[in-house]
Write an enzyme that holds these catalytic residues in place. Structure first.
Site, PDB file in Angstrom:
ATOM      1  N   ARG A  17       0.798  -1.230   0.000  1.00  0.00           N
ATOM      2  CA  ARG A  17       0.000   0.000   0.000  1.00  0.00           C
ATOM      3  C   ARG A  17       0.834   1.286   0.000  1.00  0.00           C
ATOM      4  NH1 ARG A  17      -3.681  -2.022   4.839  1.00  0.00           N
ATOM      5  NH2 ARG A  17      -1.936  -3.466   4.982  1.00  0.00           N
ATOM      6  N   GLY A  80       2.926 -15.093   6.020  1.00  0.00           N
ATOM      7  CA  GLY A  80       2.179 -14.634   7.185  1.00  0.00           C
ATOM      8  C   GLY A  80       3.060 -14.417   8.406  1.00  0.00           C
ATOM      9  N   ASN A 171      -5.553  -5.748  18.433  1.00  0.00           N
ATOM     10  CA  ASN A 171      -4.217  -6.312  18.595  1.00  0.00           C
ATOM     11  C   ASN A 171      -3.188  -5.362  18.001  1.00  0.00           C
ATOM     12  OD1 ASN A 171      -1.906  -7.930  18.572  1.00  0.00           O
ATOM     13  ND2 ASN A 171      -2.565  -9.114  16.778  1.00  0.00           N
ATOM     14  N   ARG A 442      45.284  46.268 -11.077  1.00  0.00           N
ATOM     15  CA  ARG A 442      44.161  46.708 -11.908  1.00  0.00           C
ATOM     16  C   ARG A 442      44.739  47.685 -12.901  1.00  0.00           C
ATOM     17  NH1 ARG A 442      41.645  49.330  -6.511  1.00  0.00           N
ATOM     18  NH2 ARG A 442      42.773  51.295  -6.540  1.00  0.00           N
TER      19      ARG A 442
END
Ligand code: UD1
Ligand code: CA
Length: 459
Positions: A17, A80, A171, A442
């Site tokens: 599921r 099971g 259960n 620079r």
């Protein structure tokens, strides 16, 4: 066989599921795979020999728990819950005493409840003690059929009569057995039921038939025994667990402006008088010290943040260490391997990676520091970039103590900047800079006077 009480944990089912390629018991809840919690609860309740029954994608499940001391049992065909325990019987040979059976898809059950089950079982001297709950909506669960304290049988939803379906005591799928009894009674189980499976629950009727005591311990809070079968239940369980994590932290002195929007993984530690704003995520192996402020939208993964630090809105921190009294963000990205030694300031749109920053060093705006070793009291101006990657290899930038870096500088690694030097704004540094010097790279500024006017007259 190692010593200690034994438990069998069932985790062989596919979890149809969930509609997922990932085995059900590996779906994460608050940062841990679902199966982590039943294992942890059993261990904390004193069950030291853990036998985990796996089947569907067994290898993947086993690999997710490399450091736990577990015995893995293969159930190649899932016939099971009774059959699952039959598969574990061989590894329980010679074991007697209380045997816990617990399911891998029941993550919210607390160790305290297992402790309670253990003492009730031994006090009652029962052959089987079933953990049960009163469920307002018992649909899908096995129903408990009682005669006073004695449990006569457990009837599965699919096999129950209309009258039995009205029973709201269910259960939980967790039991304490007398090992000798259950291991011999297993041999008598059959598949004569609507699902054609060996039901473990039939052990109860078998115990009654053998003249044994069967008991039930009913939990106060039914959410604790909630089984996860689909993704809605997964999300529900995560909400409940998250609330518990947050509540424990709040009781420990942490403030949360809106705890319903704070996402903290299991095991994260937070010191007292720390405040968490809404929408904070603290994930993995993470710790946050005392007196910290964590603003909205902060995500911390596998990191340590020391006392007094302030993580500002929208910052992300991964696999890093933030020292005391640091200020990080807003919108900072602290990537793996960053060490902020303490009293550091990392401002907006700054990214760091695999770099150490000494005490009080700071980068307040728009900067990238990667593969770097930075001393103390270093100031990076806005827009500093370490050019650490040449397309093939990564290279290191070293910046010694007390260096001042002007705005918009690049360090083309490998390169070392000596202590107390100054890097002029707009410089691209390709060569090492000795201590106490000025480095400036620079092109000189050129001015052509009247140029604009002359252009405008022509057109
Ligand atoms: C089971 C109980 C039901 C109880 C419920 C509680 C039985 C027959 N029924 O039903 O009374 O109310 O749990 O959640 O036991 N598993 C295996 N191997 C198998 C079959 C199952 O390892 O061959 C594992 C599953 O992975 C799961 C657990 O056993 O972790 C329970 O199995 P599941 O099929 O979910 O049982 P339920 O129908 O929920
Ligand atoms: Ca189930």
């Amino acid at each position: 066989m190692n010593k200690g009480l034994a438990a069998v944990i069932l985790a062989a089912g596919k979890g149809t599921r969930m509609k997922s390629a990932l085995p059900k018991v590996l779906h994460p809840i608050c940062g841990q795979p679902m199966l982590y919690y039943p294992l942890d609860a059993a261990q904390k309740a004193g069950f030291k020999q853990l036998k985990v029954v796996v089947g569907h994608r067994a290898e993947q499940v086993t690999e997710a728990f490399p450091d736990k001391d577990l015995t893995w049992i293969n159930q190649t065909e899932q016939l099971g819950t009774g059959h699952a325990l039959m598969c574990a019987a061989e590894s329980l040979r010679g074991y007697s005493g209380p045997l816990l059976l617990h399911c891998g898809d029941v993550p919210l059950l607390r160790p305290e409840t297992l402790e309670q089950l253990k003492s009730y079982h031994s006090q009652q001297q029962a052959a089987v003690t079933v953990l049960t709950a009163q469920m307002p909506n018992p649909h899908g669960y096995g129903r408990i059929i009682r005669d006073g304290e004695q449990i006569l049988e457990i009837v599965e939803e699919k096999d129950a009569s209309e009258e039995q379906r009205q029973v709201t005591e269910i259960n939980a799928g967790t039991y304490l057995f007398d090992a000798d009894f259950v291991l011999s009674a297993l041999k008598g189980l059959n598949k004569n039921n609507s699902q054609g499976e060996y039901y473990l629950t039939d052990i109860v009727a078998a115990a009654v038939a053998a003249g044994k005591k069967t008991r039930a311990l009913c939990v106060e809070d039914p959410t604790e025994v909630m089984g996860i079968n689909d993704r809605c239940q997964l999300a529900e369980a995560e909400v409940l667990m998250r609330w518990k994590i947050n509540a424990d932290l709040m009781f420990g002195g942490v403030s949360m402006v809106d705890p319903t929007t704070v996402y903290i993984d299991n095991g994260v530690e937070i010191g007292s008088d720390t405040t968490l704003h809404p929408n904070v995520h603290l994930l993995g192996k993470t710790s946050i010290g005392k007196n910290c402020i964590v603003e909205t939208g902060v995500v911390v993964v596998d990191s340590d943040v020391a006392e007094g630090s302030h993580l500002k809105a929208g910052s992300a921190i991964e696999e890093s260490s933030i020292g005391v009294n640091c200020k990080v963000g807003p919108m900072a990205h602290i990537r793996p391997g960053t060490i902020l030694t303490g009293n550091n300031k990392i401002g907006n749109f700054v990214e760091t990676k695999k770099s150490v920053l000494g005490n009080k060093s700071q980068a307040s705006h728009l900067t990238y520091i990667g593969d770097s070793e930075v001393g103390e009291n270093v100031n990076f101006g806005c827009g500093t970039i370490t050019c650490n990657y040449d397309g093939v290899n990564k290279h290191k930038t070293t910046v010694e103590d007390d260096v001042f870096v002007g705005s918009d500088c690049q360090f083309v690694a490998p390169v070392t900047i000596g202590r107390n030097s100054l890097i002029a704004a707009g410089s691209t540094i390709t060569k090492d800079v000795p201590a106490d010097s000025l480095a400036l790279s620079r092109t000189e500024q050129k001015i052509i006077e009247g140029w604009r006017l002359r252009k405008q007259k022509k057109s």
